[in-house]
Enzyme design. Structure first.
Site, PDB file in Angstrom:
ATOM      1  N   VAL A  11      38.672  37.609  34.788  1.00 58.91           N
ATOM      2  CA  VAL A  11      39.150  37.062  33.512  1.00 58.91           C
ATOM      3  C   VAL A  11      39.162  38.170  32.457  1.00 58.91           C
ATOM      4  O   VAL A  11      38.274  39.021  32.442  1.00 58.91           O
ATOM      5  CB  VAL A  11      38.241  35.906  33.043  1.00 58.91           C
ATOM      6  CG1 VAL A  11      38.755  35.308  31.735  1.00 58.91           C
ATOM      7  CG2 VAL A  11      38.152  34.827  34.116  1.00 58.91           C
ATOM      8  N   SER A  67      29.716  42.427  47.627  1.00 58.08           N
ATOM      9  CA  SER A  67      28.472  42.781  46.929  1.00 58.08           C
ATOM     10  C   SER A  67      27.483  41.641  47.134  1.00 58.08           C
ATOM     11  O   SER A  67      27.878  40.527  47.509  1.00 58.08           O
ATOM     12  CB  SER A  67      28.707  42.968  45.417  1.00 58.08           C
ATOM     13  OG  SER A  67      28.916  41.704  44.796  1.00 58.08           O
ATOM     14  N   LYS A  89      27.802  33.817  45.761  1.00 56.28           N
ATOM     15  CA  LYS A  89      28.818  32.779  45.565  1.00 56.28           C
ATOM     16  C   LYS A  89      29.259  32.193  46.913  1.00 56.28           C
ATOM     17  O   LYS A  89      29.595  31.018  47.004  1.00 56.28           O
ATOM     18  CB  LYS A  89      30.031  33.360  44.840  1.00 56.28           C
ATOM     19  CG  LYS A  89      29.740  33.888  43.443  1.00 56.28           C
ATOM     20  CD  LYS A  89      29.711  32.776  42.425  1.00 56.28           C
ATOM     21  CE  LYS A  89      29.752  33.298  40.997  1.00 56.28           C
ATOM     22  NZ  LYS A  89      29.723  32.227  40.000  1.00 56.28           N
ATOM     23  N   TYR A  93      26.108  40.074  44.794  1.00 53.61           N
ATOM     24  CA  TYR A  93      26.532  39.031  43.846  1.00 53.61           C
ATOM     25  C   TYR A  93      27.614  38.149  44.468  1.00 53.61           C
ATOM     26  O   TYR A  93      27.496  36.915  44.475  1.00 53.61           O
ATOM     27  CB  TYR A  93      27.064  39.650  42.542  1.00 53.61           C
ATOM     28  CG  TYR A  93      28.090  38.759  41.890  1.00 53.61           C
ATOM     29  CD1 TYR A  93      27.707  37.561  41.300  1.00 53.61           C
ATOM     30  CD2 TYR A  93      29.459  39.071  41.930  1.00 53.61           C
ATOM     31  CE1 TYR A  93      28.655  36.708  40.755  1.00 53.61           C
ATOM     32  CE2 TYR A  93      30.401  38.229  41.390  1.00 53.61           C
ATOM     33  CZ  TYR A  93      29.988  37.043  40.802  1.00 53.61           C
ATOM     34  OH  TYR A  93      30.917  36.181  40.282  1.00 53.61           O
ATOM     35  N   TYR A  95      30.424  33.982  28.357  1.00 56.56           N
ATOM     36  CA  TYR A  95      31.806  34.412  28.058  1.00 56.56           C
ATOM     37  C   TYR A  95      32.804  33.256  28.222  1.00 56.56           C
ATOM     38  O   TYR A  95      33.703  33.084  27.395  1.00 56.56           O
ATOM     39  CB  TYR A  95      32.151  35.573  28.991  1.00 56.56           C
ATOM     40  CG  TYR A  95      33.566  36.102  28.919  1.00 56.56           C
ATOM     41  CD1 TYR A  95      34.151  36.488  27.714  1.00 56.56           C
ATOM     42  CD2 TYR A  95      34.315  36.249  30.093  1.00 56.56           C
ATOM     43  CE1 TYR A  95      35.441  36.990  27.670  1.00 56.56           C
ATOM     44  CE2 TYR A  95      35.608  36.755  30.056  1.00 56.56           C
ATOM     45  CZ  TYR A  95      36.173  37.120  28.836  1.00 56.56           C
ATOM     46  OH  TYR A  95      37.449  37.617  28.808  1.00 56.56           O
TER      47      TYR A  95
HETATM   48  N1  USQ Z   1      37.079  48.947  38.355  1.00 59.03           N
HETATM   49  C1  USQ Z   1      37.556  50.168  37.929  1.00 59.03           C
HETATM   50  N2  USQ Z   1      37.084  50.655  36.746  1.00 59.03           N
HETATM   51  C2  USQ Z   1      36.199  49.975  35.965  1.00 59.03           C
HETATM   52  C3  USQ Z   1      35.749  48.718  36.394  1.00 59.03           C
HETATM   53  C4  USQ Z   1      36.194  48.233  37.596  1.00 59.03           C
HETATM   54  O1  USQ Z   1      38.369  50.816  38.605  1.00 59.03           O
HETATM   55  O2  USQ Z   1      35.824  50.487  34.912  1.00 59.03           O
HETATM   56  C5  USQ Z   1      37.582  48.387  39.611  1.00 59.03           C
HETATM   57  C6  USQ Z   1      36.481  48.077  40.637  1.00 59.03           C
HETATM   58  O3  USQ Z   1      36.232  49.184  41.466  1.00 59.03           O
HETATM   59  C7  USQ Z   1      37.076  46.884  41.372  1.00 59.03           C
HETATM   60  C8  USQ Z   1      37.965  46.208  40.353  1.00 59.03           C
HETATM   61  O4  USQ Z   1      38.166  47.139  39.303  1.00 59.03           O
HETATM   62  O5  USQ Z   1      37.904  47.338  42.415  1.00 59.03           O
HETATM   63  C9  USQ Z   1      37.384  44.934  39.775  1.00 59.03           C
HETATM   64  O6  USQ Z   1      36.120  45.219  39.244  1.00 59.03           O
HETATM   65  P1  USQ Z   1      35.500  44.311  38.080  1.00 59.03           P
HETATM   66  O7  USQ Z   1      34.216  44.927  37.658  1.00 59.03           O
HETATM   67  O8  USQ Z   1      36.513  44.036  37.048  1.00 59.03           O
HETATM   68  O9  USQ Z   1      35.303  42.913  38.831  1.00 59.03           O
HETATM   69  P2  USQ Z   1      34.270  42.420  39.920  1.00 59.03           P
HETATM   70  O10 USQ Z   1      33.129  43.343  40.132  1.00 59.03           O
HETATM   71  O11 USQ Z   1      35.061  42.076  41.134  1.00 59.03           O
HETATM   72  O12 USQ Z   1      33.681  41.113  39.275  1.00 59.03           O
HETATM   73  C10 USQ Z   1      34.323  40.395  38.230  1.00 59.03           C
HETATM   74  C11 USQ Z   1      33.295  39.510  37.559  1.00 59.03           C
HETATM   75  C12 USQ Z   1      32.815  38.485  38.556  1.00 59.03           C
HETATM   76  C13 USQ Z   1      33.975  37.727  39.140  1.00 59.03           C
HETATM   77  C14 USQ Z   1      34.976  38.684  39.736  1.00 59.03           C
HETATM   78  C15 USQ Z   1      36.246  38.013  40.181  1.00 59.03           C
HETATM   79  O13 USQ Z   1      32.217  40.286  37.091  1.00 59.03           O
HETATM   80  O14 USQ Z   1      31.917  37.604  37.909  1.00 59.03           O
HETATM   81  O15 USQ Z   1      33.484  36.904  40.146  1.00 59.03           O
HETATM   82  O16 USQ Z   1      35.375  39.627  38.730  1.00 59.03           O
HETATM   83  S1  USQ Z   1      36.902  38.834  41.586  1.00 59.03           S
HETATM   84  O17 USQ Z   1      37.076  40.242  41.274  1.00 59.03           O
HETATM   85  O18 USQ Z   1      38.164  38.199  41.887  1.00 59.03           O
HETATM   86  O19 USQ Z   1      35.946  38.671  42.640  1.00 59.03           O
END
Ligand code: USQ
Length: 408
Positions: A211, A179, A185, A181, A11
């Site tokens: 992103v 997590s 990191k 994952y 991506y």
């Molecule tokens: N969430 C929802 N609905 C959805 C998807 C997600 O409410 O349909 C919520 C999740 O519960 C979470 C938040 O949105 O609280 C973020 O979830 P996400 O799936 O957008 O992001 P995350 O799992 O944290 O991981 C993504 C990328 C990862 C990157 C990370 C940055 O997959 O590679 O490292 O974002 S961060 O979130 O800042 O850690």
């Protein structure tokens, strides 16, 4: 500069190659093309069709007049990594070649081990190969804002001054990942920091937020230059998923209360920031940490913005709260710093609403393709190790009324 992108098929990797070449850099890429398999394993598909690597390379050569150096292989093969570094002799290596999904890492024992093995061992091989083959090369390593978790204090950029029992020190800020994952990191960060200390390597560890976005200008109108855009429960991320759901009329899947906060940035800003990190390298022996994001939002704010933007395009979108499949704080303090990239010249390009409008208009063309894969949208991967599809909670959120409907 000569820049090697590990994970060039992903991506971020594919647009980054275009962004850097357009800025005059020489780019090479390596990739095992595994992301395509992982997405398909979980029943997903890229909302935007992705050209084959062969088609991508042909398009690249047509556009820029010279070939992109590409090698297919895995970072787990140490000889492959060393050979690539020896052949290309990069000034900078951008390491994007990791499994990026929290839910994927939580499916079961095998997916936890696969994620941590792929990520931690791949990064260790990169560190060793730099040390053996090209010790002056600057490593730009993609970490995540999720390494920090959601502490009840401000989040600095990697390190903080602490006073404890009358003594002071500058220490790594605690990592409290949510997590297996995100923990991979954290392990990468520790290994990279240690390699800089003992071998004098130079590295920038990028704590990137979530992103979103489908497009950067360098892609032009060539479909082969487009990047993937996932929306399944594993590889789709919040705003990207919401926009894909919106164009098909599927309710936006808000997990839990939706009051959990995260940091976000558009794809085009991610490119800008990575280029700034490449063009302003760390010093020999320096391990530095950049927090890379534009703005922090709660997830329900974002869902409402997608709903509003969709309303402007005459799409009727509902938001539904689903019971949260993750174990995460839903009401919490969140205030990360973001200064180092600004000091290097980072200027956010768009406000989130504008980018969401661009995405929705773009994704409307792929509505049928997305609708055919909506089975991968409602989550069933739970943090307790079981599989159970999330249920809609009783409270639904009324649609935001938009006054600026698109004229038909
Ligand atoms: N969430 C929802 N609905 C959805 C998807 C997600 O409410 O349909 C919520 C999740 O519960 C979470 C938040 O949105 O609280 C973020 O979830 P996400 O799936 O957008 O992001 P995350 O799992 O944290 O991981 C993504 C990328 C990862 C990157 C990370 C940055 O997959 O590679 O490292 O974002 S961060 O979130 O800042 O850690």
């Amino acid at each position: 500069m000569k820049v090697l992108i590990a994970g060039i098929d992903g991506y971020l990797g594919w647009p980054l190659a275009q962004y850097l070449v357009a800025r005059g850099h020489e780019v090479a890429g390596i990739d095992g093309l595994f992301r395509r398999q992982w997405v398909s394993e979980v029943g997903g598909v890229s909302a935007i069709p992705v050209a084959t690597m062969h088609e991508r390379l042909t398009a690249f050569e047509e556009r820029y007049g010279s070939p992109l150096h590409f090698r297919q292989g895995t970072l787990l093969d140490y000889d492959f990594v060393k050979t690539c570094f020896r052949e290309f002799q990069p000034d900078a290596i951008v390491h994007l070649a990791e499994i990026p999904s929290a839910p994927f890492s939580m499916i079961d024992q095998q997916h936890t081990v696969l994620t941590q093995q792929n990520n931690v061992v791949g990064n260790l091989n990169i560190l060793w190969a730099i040390q053996e083959v090209c010790p002056d090369t600057h490593l730009i390593k993609l970490g995540t804002m999720g390494e920090y978790g959601t502490p009840n204090v401000d989040i600095p950029e990697g390190f903080f001054e602490v006073e404890y029992r009358g003594r002071k020190d500058r220490l790594p800020f605690p990592r409290q990942a949510g997590s297996f994952y995100h923990l991979s990191k954290v392990h990468d960060s520790h290994n990279t920091m240690f390699a800089c200390k003992i071998w004098g390597l130079r590295a920038t560890d990028i704590m990137q937020g979530v992103v979103f976005g489908t497009y950067i200008d360098e892609m032009g109108d060539d479909r082969r230059m487009r990047t993937r855009l996932d929306f399944d429960q594993c590889f789709g991320t919040a705003i990207n998923r919401f926009c894909c759901q919106a164009v098909t009329g599927h309710p936006l899947t808000l997990y839990g209360q939706g009051s959990q906060k995260r940091s976000f940035l558009p794809l085009r800003d991610s490119m800008q920031c990575l280029a700034l990190a490449i063009e302003n390298p760390a010093e020999i022996g320096e391990y530095r940490v950049f927090n890379q994001f534009d703005t922090c939002y709660s997830i329900d704010e974002l869902a409402q913005q997608v709903q509003l933007a969709a309303g402007e395009l005459s799409m009727d979108v509902q938001i539904e709260r689903y019971d949260n499949p993750r174990q995460e704080a839903e009401s919490h303090y969140y205030n990360p710093d973001r200064q180092k990239l600004v000091d290097l010249g980072y200027r956010p390009t768009h406000d989130v609403m504008l980018e969401i409008r661009i995405m929705l208009s773009d994704l409307r063309d792929y509505r049928d393709r997305i609708a055919a894969h909506l089975n991968a949208v409602v989550p069933d991967i739970r943090w307790d190790g079981t599989r159970r599809q999330s249920q809609i909670l009783r409270t639904t959120i009324p649609p935001v009324v938009s006054s600026t409907k698109e004229t038909p």
